[in-house]
Design an enzyme around this catalytic site. Structure first.
Site, mmCIF file in Angstrom:
data_model
loop_
_atom_site.group_PDB
_atom_site.id
_atom_site.type_symbol
_atom_site.label_atom_id
_atom_site.label_comp_id
_atom_site.label_asym_id
_atom_site.label_seq_id
_atom_site.Cartn_x
_atom_site.Cartn_y
_atom_site.Cartn_z
ATOM 1 N N ASN A 276 0.848 -1.197 0.000
ATOM 2 C CA ASN A 276 0.000 0.000 0.000
ATOM 3 C C ASN A 276 0.882 1.245 0.000
ATOM 4 O OD1 ASN A 276 -2.063 1.808 0.206
ATOM 5 N ND2 ASN A 276 -2.538 1.372 2.355
ATOM 6 N N ASP A 303 10.175 2.050 2.626
ATOM 7 C CA ASP A 303 8.914 1.601 3.245
ATOM 8 C C ASP A 303 9.053 0.145 3.694
ATOM 9 O OD1 ASP A 303 6.347 1.530 4.252
ATOM 10 O OD2 ASP A 303 5.344 1.643 2.316
HETATM 11 ZN ZN LIG Z 1 2.297 4.704 3.844
#
Ligand SMILES: [Zn+2]
Length: 428
Positions: A276, A303
């Protein structure tokens, strides 16, 4: 402490514009000479590239609360193994990092591990709930420079407006997870032909673009600092490019998976590719690459999002989104963007180190590699080819989307303030 000289490496230091073979001498945690000098000890670095240690603006270390996925010790080990000397963990831990107590706990655990500098990101809202502001002032007072509810967007423009006003008091940065949630309820992958084909609920790229546009307008009007995390759409890149042109105080990042993988990867329903924002189209990937090349996107951030196998290796719909990144980011960037002719080596190092450090006011990292600077450095062998083995990673989890892929560029040494955290490819 005796001086040690790294002899004969190609020094690529975007902060000083250096790209030349030189000897780098280190003593008492600092770089003391860059040139021809040789200290009491020497280490042959012929054929290696020496650069400032990498800086990651966006990781999830999972501690406190989800130590079965990652701990600060294992996450910083993965970081050092990947060439990182500074990383910024997000606030979505349990308890949430929404007050100074959790910030101090994370800092203490990171200091104990001693492998990488850790600069916690504080939450924007209490409990990441999106309504009441977190203790931004108290967290800023213990050194937090960036606030984010990452994983969840701040849905209310009014709350975002107030948070920007508050953060501006400390010249701090807000990084809002760009997702208009009313458009992504139940979403499982990018919206388009593939989501239709697979019968999965789609996550339209407009949901990202709308939130990026809203935040850019708010930040611009207020003169506040905004950072856009994990930009994955052509629309997002174009909005940020236009905002920079008109003087908005914005920086932005792209992840390796969003500039290397497309939604095509989802067709096998392997949840390792669930993330995501989702993997997008080839056109989006090209826009993200162009954004890195022209500086619209300042930084490459991983991330890094570990999940234990019992959670990640479920059916697609049940599996949580997220991918590992710390131990593959450099090699994937070198292989796909530098060998692929998108970035020069110096631009790649800038995106992985110098730009992220500057965008978040992180001193002592990102170069310059110059006398008097802390010796936060990494050396890699650009010619080494290796195959990504999920089981050989230092992370507690193994959800890398690059398992089995052959890549170029291997970390040989990482140094944190002159101390080897990785030496000869092995964690110290
Ligand atoms: Zn995020």
């Amino acid at each position: 402490m005796t001086a040690i000289t790294l002899v004969g490496a190609r020094v690529v230091d975007p902060a000083s514009g250096t790209d030349a073979v030189a000897n780098v001498t280190i003593e008492a945690g600092l770089v003391t000479a860059v040139g021809t000098e040789v200290g009491a000890q020497r280490l042959d670095a012929d054929g290696l590239v020496l650069s400032p240690g990498l800086v990651d603006l966006h990781v999830h270390l999972r501690e406190p609360g989800h130590e079965n996925a990652e701990t600060i010790a294992t996450g910083t080990a993965a970081a050092a193994a990947g060439g990182y000397t500074a990383i910024c963990p997000m606030a979505n831990t349990d308890p949430v990092c929404d007050h100074a107590g959790v910030v101090e706990q994370v800092l203490r655990l990171a200091r104990d591990a001693g492998l990488c500098d850790v600069l916690p990101v504080g939450a924007i809202t209490k409990g990441l709930k999106g309504d009441e502001l977190a203790e931004i002032g108290a967290m800023a007072a213990v050194g937090v420079r960036c606030f984010s509810d990452d994983g969840r967007p701040v849905g209310s423009a009014r709350v975002m407006h107030r948070a920007l006003a508050y953060a501006r008091t400390w010249d701090a940065i807000l990084a809002n997870h760009a997702e208009e949630a009313s458009l992504t309820e139940g979403a499982q992958c990018n919206e388009g032909d593939i989501s239709t084909l697979l019968g999965l609920e789609g996550w339209p790229s407009e949901a990202e673009d709308i939130m990026v546009a809203r935040d850019l307008l708010l930040a611009h009007g207020m003169g506040a600092r905004l950072h856009v995390p994990h930009v994955s759409t052509r629309g997002g890149v174009e909005l940020i490019r236009a905002a920079k042109a008109r003087g908005t105080r914005v920086t932005a990042e792209a992840t390796p998976h969003h500039f290397t993988l497309t939604e095509e990867a989802v067709t096998g329903y392997d949840p390792v590719f669930k993330v995501n924002p989702p993997l997008r189209t080839k056109d989006d990937v090209e826009a993200v690459r162009a954004g890195l090349a022209d500086g619209t996107l300042d930084a490459i951030a991983t991330d890094h999002a570990p999940h234990p196998p019992e959670q990640k290796e479920q059916e697609w719909a049940q599996a949580p989104p997220g991918m590992l990144g710390l131990e593959t980011a450099l090699a994937v960037t070198l292989t796909e963007l530098v060998d692929g002719g998108v970035l020069t080596l110096s631009q790649a190092i800038a995106a992985l180190s110098t730009n992220p450090a500057r965008s978040r006011d992180i001193t002592g990292h990102g170069g310059p590699v110059a006398p008097g600077a802390p010796a936060n450095l990494m050396l890699f062998d650009p010619a080494a080819r290796w195959k990504v083995d999920p089981h050989a990673l230092h992370s507690r989890s193994r959800n890398t989307p690059y398992g089995g892929r052959e890549v170029s560029g291997r970390i040989v040494h990482t140094l944190l303030r002159g101390v080897f955290t990785v030496r000869d490819g092995e964690l110290v």
